[in-house]
Design a protein around this motif. Structure first.
Motif, short mmCIF file in Angstrom:
data_model
loop_
_atom_site.label_atom_id
_atom_site.label_comp_id
_atom_site.label_asym_id
_atom_site.label_seq_id
_atom_site.Cartn_x
_atom_site.Cartn_y
_atom_site.Cartn_z
N LEU A 16 -7.49 -32.81 19.59
CA LEU A 16 -6.28 -31.99 19.62
C LEU A 16 -6.32 -31.14 20.89
CD1 LEU A 16 -3.74 -30.95 18.09
CD2 LEU A 16 -5.23 -29.25 17.02
N MET A 17 -5.35 -31.35 21.79
CA MET A 17 -5.37 -30.61 23.05
C MET A 17 -4.18 -29.67 23.21
SD MET A 17 -2.88 -31.79 25.32
CE MET A 17 -3.65 -31.47 26.91
N MET A 184 5.97 -31.95 28.55
CA MET A 184 5.85 -32.15 27.11
C MET A 184 6.72 -31.16 26.34
SD MET A 184 4.42 -33.96 24.68
CE MET A 184 2.85 -34.71 25.16
N SER A 185 6.94 -29.97 26.90
CA SER A 185 7.70 -28.95 26.18
C SER A 185 9.14 -29.37 25.91
CB SER A 185 7.68 -27.63 26.96
OG SER A 185 8.19 -27.80 28.27
N ARG A 186 9.66 -30.35 26.64
CA ARG A 186 11.00 -30.86 26.37
C ARG A 186 11.12 -31.37 24.93
NH1 ARG A 186 15.07 -32.70 30.67
NH2 ARG A 186 14.11 -31.98 32.60
N PHE A 187 10.01 -31.87 24.39
CA PHE A 187 10.05 -32.54 23.10
C PHE A 187 9.64 -31.63 21.95
CE2 PHE A 187 9.41 -35.68 26.43
CZ PHE A 187 10.45 -36.55 26.16
N ARG A 188 9.23 -30.41 22.24
CA ARG A 188 8.95 -29.38 21.26
C ARG A 188 7.98 -29.84 20.17
NH1 ARG A 188 12.46 -25.24 22.17
NH2 ARG A 188 12.39 -24.42 20.06
N PRO A 189 6.81 -30.37 20.56
CA PRO A 189 5.84 -30.81 19.56
C PRO A 189 5.09 -29.63 18.95
CG PRO A 189 4.88 -31.05 21.72
CD PRO A 189 6.30 -30.59 21.94
N ASN A 190 4.49 -29.87 17.79
CA ASN A 190 3.57 -28.91 17.20
C ASN A 190 2.12 -29.25 17.54
OD1 ASN A 190 5.85 -29.16 14.66
ND2 ASN A 190 5.41 -27.14 15.50
N MET A 191 1.80 -30.55 17.58
CA MET A 191 0.44 -30.98 17.92
C MET A 191 0.52 -32.05 19.00
SD MET A 191 -1.66 -30.98 14.29
CE MET A 191 -1.12 -32.62 13.82
N VAL A 192 -0.36 -31.91 20.00
CA VAL A 192 -0.45 -32.88 21.09
C VAL A 192 -1.86 -33.46 21.08
CG1 VAL A 192 -0.27 -33.26 23.57
CG2 VAL A 192 1.25 -31.62 22.45
N ILE A 193 -1.95 -34.79 21.08
CA ILE A 193 -3.22 -35.48 20.93
C ILE A 193 -3.62 -36.15 22.24
CG2 ILE A 193 -4.48 -37.26 19.65
CD1 ILE A 193 -3.55 -34.82 17.98
N ARG A 208 -6.96 -37.21 10.24
CA ARG A 208 -7.69 -35.97 10.02
C ARG A 208 -7.79 -35.24 11.35
NH1 ARG A 208 -12.38 -37.70 8.15
NH2 ARG A 208 -12.02 -37.28 5.94
N VAL A 209 -7.36 -33.99 11.36
CA VAL A 209 -7.49 -33.13 12.54
C VAL A 209 -8.41 -31.99 12.15
CG1 VAL A 209 -6.29 -31.70 14.23
CG2 VAL A 209 -5.15 -33.73 13.30
N GLY A 210 -9.62 -31.99 12.72
CA GLY A 210 -10.62 -31.04 12.23
C GLY A 210 -10.94 -31.37 10.78
N GLY A 274 -9.34 -28.65 20.59
CA GLY A 274 -10.63 -29.32 20.67
C GLY A 274 -11.05 -30.00 19.39
N ASP A 275 -10.30 -29.80 18.28
CA ASP A 275 -10.63 -30.48 17.03
C ASP A 275 -10.60 -31.99 17.23
OD1 ASP A 275 -11.06 -28.30 15.41
OD2 ASP A 275 -9.09 -28.35 14.44
N ARG A 276 -11.56 -32.65 16.60
CA ARG A 276 -11.58 -34.11 16.63
C ARG A 276 -10.45 -34.66 15.78
NH1 ARG A 276 -16.36 -38.08 14.24
NH2 ARG A 276 -15.46 -40.05 15.00
N VAL A 277 -9.83 -35.74 16.26
CA VAL A 277 -8.75 -36.40 15.54
C VAL A 277 -9.22 -37.80 15.15
CG1 VAL A 277 -6.37 -37.25 15.66
CG2 VAL A 277 -7.00 -35.10 16.81
#
Length: 294
Positions: A16-17, A184-193, A208-210, A274-277
């Motif tokens: 998770l970045m 990326m902000s154009r797309f208004r994500p909550n999580m970027v991988i 699984r994220v973290g 930094g959480d592992r995905v």
């Protein structure tokens, strides 16, 4: 001819970045390093909406100027800022007047955050409006065709689902097709991988994220908000013009352009940069076609 993105079931090293939330719907979002998540998504995400006195939500689709409002939120205060305007500070410890917001699938309860906020927004937007906070759970009534995108109960104001996830490589692939790259902000994500192949997220059913499990809810159909450059109220033609050439799904609500995937968390927990995905279950990506041209 149907176009399918490359699919891989290999467990690449992914993390998770990026974490984002948007406390006021359609205003500028905030990057986070750590976030609480629950069944309604990331804490304070779309907790507020700007609405007309009659309760109709206002978004960048009709008011691009909302893209100029930045937001700071603490447990005690919400602050709205815009260049050339005095800051608006709203005390969140005060209960507002009960009101209703008319979402496209039915009414939702809220509370009006007072005349000071209404005056500031009315002056900035140029039409009568109010700031409304979601303050209790409510049941949404989606159409049968869109039922997979909605939760039985909600306590904030997202368009469809709690979490929007996008892979970095998907944006890189899109930008390679554009004359000028988009953020990326154009797309208004909550999580970027980071670490997955382009559009790999299309086929993730459970991740699984973290320590948090997330379940797939469907592809995100993109609207004209993506045409507005960050920090401006100027609308262009990209990236939708290019996405239309290779990211249309006939299975969408209206056969729409898709970019990014909706997920819902299974349990309340925390996520952090930094959480592992990990992908725990795969499915079939949506069928994609090119736009029909004459």
């Amino acid at each position: 001819m149907a176009l399918q993105p490359k699919s891989t079931h290999g467990q690449a090293s992914m993390e998770l970045m990026g974490i984002w939330h948007y406390p006021v719907k359609s205003c500028i979002g905030n990057a986070l390093t750590v976030a609480d998540v629950d069944e309604s998504g990331i804490g304070a995400d779309r907790l507020f909406v700007i609405a007309t006195p009659e309760g109709k939500p206002l978004t960048q689709r009709s008011i691009p100027r909302l893209n100029l409002i930045s937001v700071t939120i603490t447990p005690r205060h919400l602050c709205l800022q815009a260049s050339g305007w005095s800051d608006l500070s709203v005390d969140l410890r005060t209960n507002g007047t009960a009101t209703t917001v008319e979402l496209y699938d039915g009414p939702a309860p809220g509370e009006c955050m007072g005349t000071q906020a209404a005056h500031w927004l009315t002056e900035f937007v140029g039409r009568p409006c109010q700031l409304v906070r979601s303050h209790q759970k409510f049941v949404r009534r989606p159409s049968p065709q869109a039922a997979h995108l909605f939760l039985p109960e909600q306590k904030r104001f997202p368009d469809c689902a709690p979490i929007l996830l996008i892979g970095c490589a998907s944006l890189n692939d899109l930008n390679a097709r554009l004359n000028e790259p988009v953020e990326m902000s154009r797309f208004r994500p909550n999580m970027v991988i980071e670490g997955a192949p382009p559009y790999a997220e299309d086929s993730w059913l459970t991740i699984r994220v973290g320590e948090v499990l997330f379940d797939y809810m469907g592809p995100c159909e993109r609207c004209g908000i993506t045409l507005i450059a960050p920090g401006t109220d100027m609308r262009g033609k990209e990236p939708l013009r290019t996405l239309r050439t290779y990211r249309i799904t006939p299975q969408g609500l209206a056969g729409g352009i898709v970019f990014g995937v909706f997920f819902k968390p299974r349990q309340p927990a925390q996520i952090r940069i930094g959480d592992r995905v990990e992908v725990l279950k795969f499915g079939n990506p949506p069928a994609l076609t090119r736009e029909e041209t004459s």
